[in-house]
Design a protein around this motif. Structure first.
Motif, PDB file in Angstrom:
ATOM      1  N   ALA A 123       0.977  -1.307  -0.031  1.00  0.00           N
ATOM      2  CA  ALA A 123      -0.503   0.494   0.243  1.00  0.00           C
ATOM      3  C   ALA A 123       0.450   0.814  -0.121  1.00  0.00           C
ATOM      4  O   ALA A 123       1.984   1.070   0.634  1.00  0.00           O
ATOM      5  CB  ALA A 123      -0.559   0.006   1.508  1.00  0.00           C
ATOM      6  N   GLU A 124       0.465   1.940  -0.595  1.00  0.00           N
ATOM      7  CA  GLU A 124       0.969   3.440  -0.683  1.00  0.00           C
ATOM      8  C   GLU A 124       0.343   4.797  -0.223  1.00  0.00           C
ATOM      9  O   GLU A 124      -0.656   4.251   0.136  1.00  0.00           O
ATOM     10  CB  GLU A 124       1.381   3.937  -2.928  1.00  0.00           C
ATOM     11  CG  GLU A 124       2.530   3.081  -3.126  1.00  0.00           C
ATOM     12  CD  GLU A 124       1.707   2.531  -4.322  1.00  0.00           C
ATOM     13  OE1 GLU A 124       1.474   3.956  -5.104  1.00  0.00           O
ATOM     14  OE2 GLU A 124       3.057   2.729  -5.567  1.00  0.00           O
ATOM     15  N   ASP A 125       1.636   5.282   0.297  1.00  0.00           N
ATOM     16  CA  ASP A 125       1.043   7.102   1.384  1.00  0.00           C
ATOM     17  C   ASP A 125       0.206   6.402   2.210  1.00  0.00           C
ATOM     18  O   ASP A 125      -1.333   6.814   2.389  1.00  0.00           O
ATOM     19  CB  ASP A 125      -0.143   7.795   0.551  1.00  0.00           C
ATOM     20  CG  ASP A 125       0.954   7.744  -1.020  1.00  0.00           C
ATOM     21  OD1 ASP A 125       2.148   8.421  -0.862  1.00  0.00           O
ATOM     22  OD2 ASP A 125       0.802   8.317  -2.447  1.00  0.00           O
ATOM     23  N   VAL A 126       0.650   5.646   3.256  1.00  0.00           N
ATOM     24  CA  VAL A 126      -0.069   5.443   3.960  1.00  0.00           C
ATOM     25  C   VAL A 126      -0.025   5.989   5.265  1.00  0.00           C
ATOM     26  O   VAL A 126       0.682   7.266   5.709  1.00  0.00           O
ATOM     27  CB  VAL A 126       0.605   3.584   4.914  1.00  0.00           C
ATOM     28  CG1 VAL A 126      -0.467   3.678   5.782  1.00  0.00           C
ATOM     29  CG2 VAL A 126      -0.046   2.916   4.013  1.00  0.00           C
ATOM     30  N   MET A 143      -7.701   5.844  12.630  1.00  0.00           N
ATOM     31  CA  MET A 143      -8.382   5.696  11.151  1.00  0.00           C
ATOM     32  C   MET A 143      -6.685   5.634  10.488  1.00  0.00           C
ATOM     33  O   MET A 143      -5.675   6.297  10.447  1.00  0.00           O
ATOM     34  CB  MET A 143      -8.831   7.355  10.434  1.00  0.00           C
ATOM     35  CG  MET A 143      -9.316   6.976   9.224  1.00  0.00           C
ATOM     36  SD  MET A 143      -9.771   8.139   8.163  1.00  0.00           S
ATOM     37  CE  MET A 143     -11.633   8.255   8.833  1.00  0.00           C
ATOM     38  N   VAL A 144      -7.235   4.656   9.188  1.00  0.00           N
ATOM     39  CA  VAL A 144      -5.753   4.518   8.223  1.00  0.00           C
ATOM     40  C   VAL A 144      -6.542   4.235   6.726  1.00  0.00           C
ATOM     41  O   VAL A 144      -7.465   4.558   6.475  1.00  0.00           O
ATOM     42  CB  VAL A 144      -5.249   2.883   8.841  1.00  0.00           C
ATOM     43  CG1 VAL A 144      -4.311   3.263   7.733  1.00  0.00           C
ATOM     44  CG2 VAL A 144      -4.847   2.577  10.235  1.00  0.00           C
ATOM     45  N   ILE A 145      -5.902   5.424   5.977  1.00  0.00           N
ATOM     46  CA  ILE A 145      -6.031   6.058   4.740  1.00  0.00           C
ATOM     47  C   ILE A 145      -4.717   5.385   4.261  1.00  0.00           C
ATOM     48  O   ILE A 145      -3.045   5.371   4.602  1.00  0.00           O
ATOM     49  CB  ILE A 145      -5.689   7.371   4.198  1.00  0.00           C
ATOM     50  CG1 ILE A 145      -7.292   8.189   5.250  1.00  0.00           C
ATOM     51  CG2 ILE A 145      -6.705   7.852   2.943  1.00  0.00           C
ATOM     52  CD1 ILE A 145      -7.696   9.426   5.395  1.00  0.00           C
ATOM     53  N   ALA A 146      -4.864   4.520   2.824  1.00  0.00           N
ATOM     54  CA  ALA A 146      -4.127   4.345   2.130  1.00  0.00           C
ATOM     55  C   ALA A 146      -4.120   4.023   0.577  1.00  0.00           C
ATOM     56  O   ALA A 146      -4.798   4.036   0.509  1.00  0.00           O
ATOM     57  CB  ALA A 146      -3.557   2.995   2.328  1.00  0.00           C
ATOM     58  N   SER A 147      -3.492   3.774  -0.184  1.00  0.00           N
ATOM     59  CA  SER A 147      -3.692   3.730  -1.731  1.00  0.00           C
ATOM     60  C   SER A 147      -3.286   3.034  -2.122  1.00  0.00           C
ATOM     61  O   SER A 147      -2.008   1.772  -1.655  1.00  0.00           O
ATOM     62  CB  SER A 147      -3.376   5.060  -2.008  1.00  0.00           C
ATOM     63  OG  SER A 147      -3.475   6.361  -2.007  1.00  0.00           O
ATOM     64  N   ARG A 195      -7.231  -2.848  -9.065  1.00  0.00           N
ATOM     65  CA  ARG A 195      -6.867  -4.120  -8.724  1.00  0.00           C
ATOM     66  C   ARG A 195      -6.514  -4.303  -7.572  1.00  0.00           C
ATOM     67  O   ARG A 195      -6.791  -5.809  -6.558  1.00  0.00           O
ATOM     68  CB  ARG A 195      -6.604  -4.950 -10.548  1.00  0.00           C
ATOM     69  CG  ARG A 195      -6.273  -6.125  -9.578  1.00  0.00           C
ATOM     70  CD  ARG A 195      -5.199  -7.652 -10.888  1.00  0.00           C
ATOM     71  NE  ARG A 195      -6.680  -7.055 -12.009  1.00  0.00           N
ATOM     72  CZ  ARG A 195      -6.704  -8.216 -12.636  1.00  0.00           C
ATOM     73  NH1 ARG A 195      -5.557  -8.645 -12.363  1.00  0.00           N
ATOM     74  NH2 ARG A 195      -7.389  -8.537 -13.714  1.00  0.00           N
ATOM     75  N   GLN A 196      -5.562  -3.370  -7.616  1.00  0.00           N
ATOM     76  CA  GLN A 196      -4.473  -3.508  -6.044  1.00  0.00           C
ATOM     77  C   GLN A 196      -5.015  -3.039  -5.201  1.00  0.00           C
ATOM     78  O   GLN A 196      -5.310  -3.295  -4.578  1.00  0.00           O
ATOM     79  CB  GLN A 196      -3.400  -2.886  -6.319  1.00  0.00           C
ATOM     80  CG  GLN A 196      -2.051  -3.198  -5.179  1.00  0.00           C
ATOM     81  CD  GLN A 196      -1.028  -1.887  -5.200  1.00  0.00           C
ATOM     82  OE1 GLN A 196      -1.184  -0.777  -5.552  1.00  0.00           O
ATOM     83  NE2 GLN A 196      -0.317  -2.260  -4.844  1.00  0.00           N
ATOM     84  N   VAL A 197      -6.516  -2.246  -4.778  1.00  0.00           N
ATOM     85  CA  VAL A 197      -6.754  -1.682  -4.256  1.00  0.00           C
ATOM     86  C   VAL A 197      -8.597  -2.737  -3.272  1.00  0.00           C
ATOM     87  O   VAL A 197      -7.631  -2.763  -2.501  1.00  0.00           O
ATOM     88  CB  VAL A 197      -8.089   0.122  -4.514  1.00  0.00           C
ATOM     89  CG1 VAL A 197      -9.607   0.101  -3.621  1.00  0.00           C
ATOM     90  CG2 VAL A 197      -7.343   0.431  -4.581  1.00  0.00           C
ATOM     91  N   VAL A 198      -8.449  -3.284  -4.088  1.00  0.00           N
ATOM     92  CA  VAL A 198      -9.238  -4.215  -3.714  1.00  0.00           C
ATOM     93  C   VAL A 198      -7.869  -5.819  -2.818  1.00  0.00           C
ATOM     94  O   VAL A 198      -8.555  -6.068  -2.055  1.00  0.00           O
ATOM     95  CB  VAL A 198     -10.439  -5.020  -4.761  1.00  0.00           C
ATOM     96  CG1 VAL A 198     -10.870  -6.551  -4.450  1.00  0.00           C
ATOM     97  CG2 VAL A 198     -11.152  -4.544  -5.670  1.00  0.00           C
TER      98      VAL A 198
END
Length: 123
Positions: free
Chosen positions: A27-30, A45-49, A54-57
């Protein structure tokens, strides 16, 4: 299951498992946001990209699997159908995994951080 009963798992243990899974699965930009005392919804709360739908899922599915195997937690997930934004809700820790364009559009980090405070990466 090797995990502890959910009632015995702390938000710190969940957060550590979440951050490890996100890191392991590229995951990027966590970003981690401490919400204790700011809302009753969750502690963290954790936010990631992910780079693609497909990679998100994949990141979200692997996170749910990791939480089940390591802590015995079965999180609720939403949004896997489109892969633009998947929410993984453990109760104490809520994780949002976005495609970068969708993350830029919603800017959740800005909603929860105090005015003038910069976003800090969890890495």
């Amino acid at each position: 299951m090797n995990g502890l009963p959910h009632s015995e798992v702390t938000s710190e243990q969940i957060l550590a498992a979440v951050l490890k899974s996100l890191d392991d699965n590229k995951a990027e930009d966590v970003v981690q946001i401490d919400l204790r005392g700011k809302t009753a919804v969750c502690d963290q709360m954790v936010i990631a990209s992910g780079r693609s739908s497909r990679q998100v899922v994949s990141i979200a599915e692997k996170l749910a699997e990791d939480l089940k195997h390591t802590l015995g937690i079965l999180p609720k997930t939403e949004g896997q159908d489109t892969g633009d934004w998947v929410l993984v809700d453990t109760g104490d820790v809520i994780v949002h995994v976005f495609r970068p364009e969708v993350r830029d559009f919603y800017q959740l980090e800005k909603m929860w951080l105090p005015l003038g405070k910069a976003v800090q990466s969890a890495s």
